[in-house]
Design an enzyme around this catalytic site. Structure first.
Site, PDB file in Angstrom:
ATOM      1  N   ALA A  36       0.873  -1.189   0.000  1.00 21.17           N
ATOM      2  CA  ALA A  36       0.000   0.000   0.000  1.00 21.17           C
ATOM      3  C   ALA A  36       0.908   1.236   0.000  1.00 21.17           C
ATOM      4  O   ALA A  36       0.804   2.103   0.850  1.00 21.17           O
ATOM      5  CB  ALA A  36      -0.961   0.003   1.180  1.00 21.17           C
ATOM      6  N   HIS A  41       7.207   5.560   1.489  1.00 24.22           N
ATOM      7  CA  HIS A  41       7.948   4.367   1.067  1.00 24.22           C
ATOM      8  C   HIS A  41       8.883   4.701  -0.102  1.00 24.22           C
ATOM      9  O   HIS A  41      10.012   4.221  -0.164  1.00 24.22           O
ATOM     10  CB  HIS A  41       6.981   3.270   0.606  1.00 24.22           C
ATOM     11  CG  HIS A  41       6.037   2.776   1.657  1.00 24.22           C
ATOM     12  ND1 HIS A  41       4.678   3.023   1.614  1.00 24.22           N
ATOM     13  CD2 HIS A  41       6.245   2.043   2.780  1.00 24.22           C
ATOM     14  CE1 HIS A  41       4.098   2.443   2.655  1.00 24.22           C
ATOM     15  NE2 HIS A  41       5.009   1.850   3.384  1.00 24.22           N
ATOM     16  N   LYS A 153       9.610   7.418  10.752  1.00 23.55           N
ATOM     17  CA  LYS A 153       8.252   7.483  11.295  1.00 23.55           C
ATOM     18  C   LYS A 153       8.075   6.393  12.361  1.00 23.55           C
ATOM     19  O   LYS A 153       7.469   6.613  13.394  1.00 23.55           O
ATOM     20  CB  LYS A 153       7.189   7.310  10.216  1.00 23.55           C
ATOM     21  CG  LYS A 153       5.792   7.497  10.789  1.00 23.55           C
ATOM     22  CD  LYS A 153       4.735   7.478   9.742  1.00 23.55           C
ATOM     23  CE  LYS A 153       4.287   6.084   9.414  1.00 23.55           C
ATOM     24  NZ  LYS A 153       3.407   5.490  10.430  1.00 23.55           N
ATOM     25  N   ASP A 154       8.619   5.218  12.067  1.00 19.57           N
ATOM     26  CA  ASP A 154       8.589   4.110  13.030  1.00 19.57           C
ATOM     27  C   ASP A 154       9.917   4.127  13.795  1.00 19.57           C
ATOM     28  O   ASP A 154      10.753   3.239  13.646  1.00 19.57           O
ATOM     29  CB  ASP A 154       8.377   2.796  12.281  1.00 19.57           C
ATOM     30  CG  ASP A 154       7.058   2.795  11.516  1.00 19.57           C
ATOM     31  OD1 ASP A 154       6.056   2.374  12.089  1.00 19.57           O
ATOM     32  OD2 ASP A 154       7.033   3.258  10.355  1.00 19.57           O
ATOM     33  N   VAL A 180       8.257  11.455   5.878  1.00 21.40           N
ATOM     34  CA  VAL A 180       7.621  12.180   4.775  1.00 21.40           C
ATOM     35  C   VAL A 180       6.197  12.518   5.204  1.00 21.40           C
ATOM     36  O   VAL A 180       5.467  11.648   5.698  1.00 21.40           O
ATOM     37  CB  VAL A 180       7.614  11.338   3.487  1.00 21.40           C
ATOM     38  CG1 VAL A 180       6.901  12.073   2.366  1.00 21.40           C
ATOM     39  CG2 VAL A 180       9.044  10.997   3.088  1.00 21.40           C
ATOM     40  N   LEU A 188       2.726  10.584   6.369  1.00 21.26           N
ATOM     41  CA  LEU A 188       2.101   9.614   5.465  1.00 21.26           C
ATOM     42  C   LEU A 188       2.117   8.241   6.122  1.00 21.26           C
ATOM     43  O   LEU A 188       3.085   7.864   6.776  1.00 21.26           O
ATOM     44  CB  LEU A 188       2.860   9.552   4.136  1.00 21.26           C
ATOM     45  CG  LEU A 188       2.881  10.825   3.295  1.00 21.26           C
ATOM     46  CD1 LEU A 188       3.556  10.551   1.951  1.00 21.26           C
ATOM     47  CD2 LEU A 188       1.473  11.353   3.068  1.00 21.26           C
ATOM     48  N   SER A 189       1.030   7.508   5.954  1.00 17.93           N
ATOM     49  CA  SER A 189       0.921   6.154   6.493  1.00 17.93           C
ATOM     50  C   SER A 189      -0.108   5.390   5.669  1.00 17.93           C
ATOM     51  O   SER A 189      -1.132   5.957   5.267  1.00 17.93           O
ATOM     52  CB  SER A 189       0.460   6.208   7.954  1.00 17.93           C
ATOM     53  OG  SER A 189       0.029   4.916   8.373  1.00 17.93           O
ATOM     54  N   SER A 190       0.162   4.111   5.438  1.00 14.99           N
ATOM     55  CA  SER A 190      -0.834   3.289   4.731  1.00 14.99           C
ATOM     56  C   SER A 190      -2.147   3.301   5.503  1.00 14.99           C
ATOM     57  O   SER A 190      -3.227   3.186   4.924  1.00 14.99           O
ATOM     58  CB  SER A 190      -0.333   1.853   4.582  1.00 14.99           C
ATOM     59  OG  SER A 190       0.946   1.844   3.984  1.00 14.99           O
ATOM     60  N   ARG A 191      -2.080   3.441   6.829  1.00 19.85           N
ATOM     61  CA  ARG A 191      -3.290   3.415   7.653  1.00 19.85           C
ATOM     62  C   ARG A 191      -4.097   4.709   7.561  1.00 19.85           C
ATOM     63  O   ARG A 191      -5.250   4.739   7.997  1.00 19.85           O
ATOM     64  CB  ARG A 191      -2.942   3.108   9.113  1.00 19.85           C
ATOM     65  CG  ARG A 191      -2.462   1.677   9.323  1.00 19.85           C
ATOM     66  CD  ARG A 191      -2.369   1.305  10.795  1.00 19.85           C
ATOM     67  NE  ARG A 191      -2.223  -0.137  10.977  1.00 19.85           N
ATOM     68  CZ  ARG A 191      -1.060  -0.764  11.209  1.00 19.85           C
ATOM     69  NH1 ARG A 191       0.061  -0.073  11.291  1.00 19.85           N
ATOM     70  NH2 ARG A 191      -1.034  -2.077  11.348  1.00 19.85           N
TER      71      ARG A 191
HETATM   72  P1  AMP Z   1       5.165  -0.128   6.438  1.00 19.47           P
HETATM   73  O1  AMP Z   1       4.784  -0.487   5.036  1.00 19.47           O
HETATM   74  O2  AMP Z   1       4.184   0.763   7.117  1.00 19.47           O
HETATM   75  O3  AMP Z   1       5.601  -1.314   7.254  1.00 19.47           O
HETATM   76  O4  AMP Z   1       6.460   0.769   6.289  1.00 19.47           O
HETATM   77  C1  AMP Z   1       7.576   0.318   5.564  1.00 19.47           C
HETATM   78  C2  AMP Z   1       8.710   1.268   5.781  1.00 19.47           C
HETATM   79  O5  AMP Z   1       8.329   2.576   5.348  1.00 19.47           O
HETATM   80  C3  AMP Z   1       9.092   1.417   7.261  1.00 19.47           C
HETATM   81  O6  AMP Z   1      10.514   1.496   7.355  1.00 19.47           O
HETATM   82  C4  AMP Z   1       8.441   2.713   7.649  1.00 19.47           C
HETATM   83  O7  AMP Z   1       9.087   3.364   8.711  1.00 19.47           O
HETATM   84  C5  AMP Z   1       8.582   3.500   6.370  1.00 19.47           C
HETATM   85  N1  AMP Z   1       7.602   4.598   6.312  1.00 19.47           N
HETATM   86  C6  AMP Z   1       6.253   4.491   6.381  1.00 19.47           C
HETATM   87  N2  AMP Z   1       5.687   5.716   6.340  1.00 19.47           N
HETATM   88  C7  AMP Z   1       6.704   6.619   6.257  1.00 19.47           C
HETATM   89  C8  AMP Z   1       6.771   8.040   6.207  1.00 19.47           C
HETATM   90  N3  AMP Z   1       5.678   8.796   6.215  1.00 19.47           N
HETATM   91  N4  AMP Z   1       7.983   8.616   6.118  1.00 19.47           N
HETATM   92  C9  AMP Z   1       9.115   7.844   6.110  1.00 19.47           C
HETATM   93  N5  AMP Z   1       9.115   6.503   6.161  1.00 19.47           N
HETATM   94  C10 AMP Z   1       7.927   5.895   6.237  1.00 19.47           C
END
Ligand code: AMP
Length: 282
Positions: A36, A41, A153-154, A180, A188-191
């Site tokens: 997503a 990402h 972010k994490d 970001v 930004l977040s997939s959620r």
């Molecule tokens: P996820 O798909 O949510 O598990 O995230 C995958 C990677 O993308 C992880 O290393 C997250 O920390 C990074 N990520 C997700 N959202 C952001 C964001 N807004 N800015 C920077 N990195 C992100």
């Protein structure tokens, strides 16, 4: 680069594809994700390509990092859309294994980092970071990339992964990518896709509360009232619950009673049914 885009679905195929790049003299970046994909990402991919000549990403919605009442089943999935985004950012290899490939019958090994997972998100998501450490150890062991990029972010996850990669001699350099944000400041977040328009508007209180607390701290307000102010503004914005709003040491994640170099404000709060996290250097 002129590589054709490839999708591989087994660890052996990932190992072979990345090793072939490396034998040809290329440095390789690896970006693990749950798909997503959004611009956050893609920033990881672009940062990876500043440190390497080729980039591979993975998409795997890891059941081991979701609690029994969490959103595993409704987590957004869009592999075809993600492939187009990865191509646009210059990533040319996708590892997209099935759950059965990652965790075949008899799977029995888990990676647990001591200490760091006990703070912050770990307090409200028991077992979450063991699931993260286990899947990331598997992904890094199969990829054997030169660098791997994770988002700030994490922040807690990044700290745990740095610890694990060093402790287990995984041989991949871990790089953190700054958060970001949307133009209005929401990370930004997939959620974020779960938020209604009204919730999305009210969720802005999260980055604002962090920024206001940071300003107050730098203006000399003591930590306790600065954090209380943040909690109050999240409540006023309609967050159903705040899991934490804390000042911590960015490396150890220990709670701080005063600002010091490396201090970071960390927050997690629930808007509607969506849990959002964010953090800010002070
Ligand atoms: P996820 O798909 O949510 O598990 O995230 C995958 C990677 O993308 C992880 O290393 C997250 O920390 C990074 N990520 C997700 N959202 C952001 C964001 N807004 N800015 C920077 N990195 C992100």
């Amino acid at each position: 680069m002129t590589d054709a885009f490839r999708i591989v679905r087994t660890p052996a195929a990932l190992t072979a594809a990345i090793a072939a790049w490396q034998r040809a003299g290329r440095r390789v970046a690896f970006v693990p994700t749950m798909g997503a994909l959004h611009d956050g990402h893609l920033a990881l991919v672009r940062l990876g390509l500043q440190h390497a000549d080729a980039c591979a990403a993975s998409i795997f919605v890891n059941p081991k990092q979701f609690g029994p009442t969490e959103d595993l089943d409704r987590y957004p999935r869009d592999e075809a859309g993600d492939v187009e985004k990865l191509k646009g950012a210059g990533c040319t290899l996708l590892y997209a294994p099935s759950v059965a490939t990652m965790y075949p019958p008899g799977f029995a090994s888990h990676v647990r980092v001591a200490g760091l997972p006990d703070a912050l998100c770990g307090r409200v998501r028991p077992g979450h970071f063991d699931g993260v450490a286990t899947v990331v150890a598997k992904l890094l062991a199969a990829a054997r990339a030169d660098v791997a990029v994770f988002g700030e972010k994490d922040w807690q996850q990044l700290a745990i992964i740095r610890r694990m990669a060093a402790d287990l001699d995984l041989g991949t350099q871990i790089i953190g990518c700054p958060i970001v944000r949307d133009a209005d400041g929401l990370a930004l977040s997939s959620r974020n896709a779960y938020l209604s328009a009204d919730e999305r508007a009210r969720a802005l209180a999260l980055p604002r509360a962090l920024a206001d607390a940071r300003t107050a701290l730098l203006d000399g307000l003591p930590v306790a009232p600065a954090l209380a102010m943040g909690l109050k503004s999240l409540k006023a914005a309609g967050f159903a619950r705040t899991d934490y709003f804390e000042l911590v040491d960015g490396a150890t994640l220990a709670s701080l009673g005063a600002v010091q170099p490396g201090a970071r404000l960390m927050a997690a709060a629930v808007m509607g049914t969506t849990r959002l996290i964010d953090n800010l250097a002070v």
